[in-house]
Design an enzyme around this catalytic site. Structure first.
Site, mmCIF file in Angstrom:
data_model
loop_
_atom_site.group_PDB
_atom_site.id
_atom_site.type_symbol
_atom_site.label_atom_id
_atom_site.label_comp_id
_atom_site.label_asym_id
_atom_site.label_seq_id
_atom_site.Cartn_x
_atom_site.Cartn_y
_atom_site.Cartn_z
ATOM 1 N N ILE A 14 0.870 -1.180 0.000
ATOM 2 C CA ILE A 14 0.000 0.000 0.000
ATOM 3 C C ILE A 14 0.902 1.222 0.000
ATOM 4 C CG2 ILE A 14 -1.668 1.326 1.317
ATOM 5 C CD1 ILE A 14 -3.121 -1.001 0.590
ATOM 6 N N HIS A 15 0.890 1.956 -1.102
ATOM 7 C CA HIS A 15 1.686 3.183 -1.181
ATOM 8 C C HIS A 15 0.751 4.341 -1.516
ATOM 9 C CE1 HIS A 15 1.837 2.784 -5.652
ATOM 10 N NE2 HIS A 15 1.863 1.497 -5.366
ATOM 11 N N ALA A 16 1.288 5.544 -1.624
ATOM 12 C CA ALA A 16 0.486 6.766 -1.661
ATOM 13 C C ALA A 16 -0.608 6.794 -2.729
ATOM 14 C CB ALA A 16 1.403 7.977 -1.815
#
Length: 85
Positions: A14-16
């Site tokens: 889960i990244h930006a």
């Protein structure tokens, strides 16, 4: 209450960008959404809380929907996760 479990397939976890897209999708739902794993659940409509979970590739993410429109939210989020995470 509906519960959705999804294993993160994105190699970055889960990244930006996908987190922001997920929060935007969840915010359109008027009910309550909890996101997390077996150890911790957070308000799914809070970007920094979602990023703070530190979910990585191979981790199981749990989403719990409760309230008006939970069925529609469940369906929309399941589709989003399959395509993006």
């Amino acid at each position: 209450m509906k519960e959705l479990k999804h294993v993160i397939k994105d190699e970055l976890g889960i990244h930006a960008r996908p987190a922001g897209m997920l929060v935007k999708l969840l915010s359109a739902f008027s009910g309550e959404v909890q996101v997390g794993n077996a150890n911790k659940m957070i308000d799914g409509k809070r970007l920094f809380a979602l990023l703070g979970l530190g979910l990585k590739q191979g981790d199981e993410m749990i989403l719990r929907f409760e309230g008006e429109g939970e069925e529609e939210a469940f369906t929309a989020v399941a589709s989003f996760l399959a395509e993006n995470l």
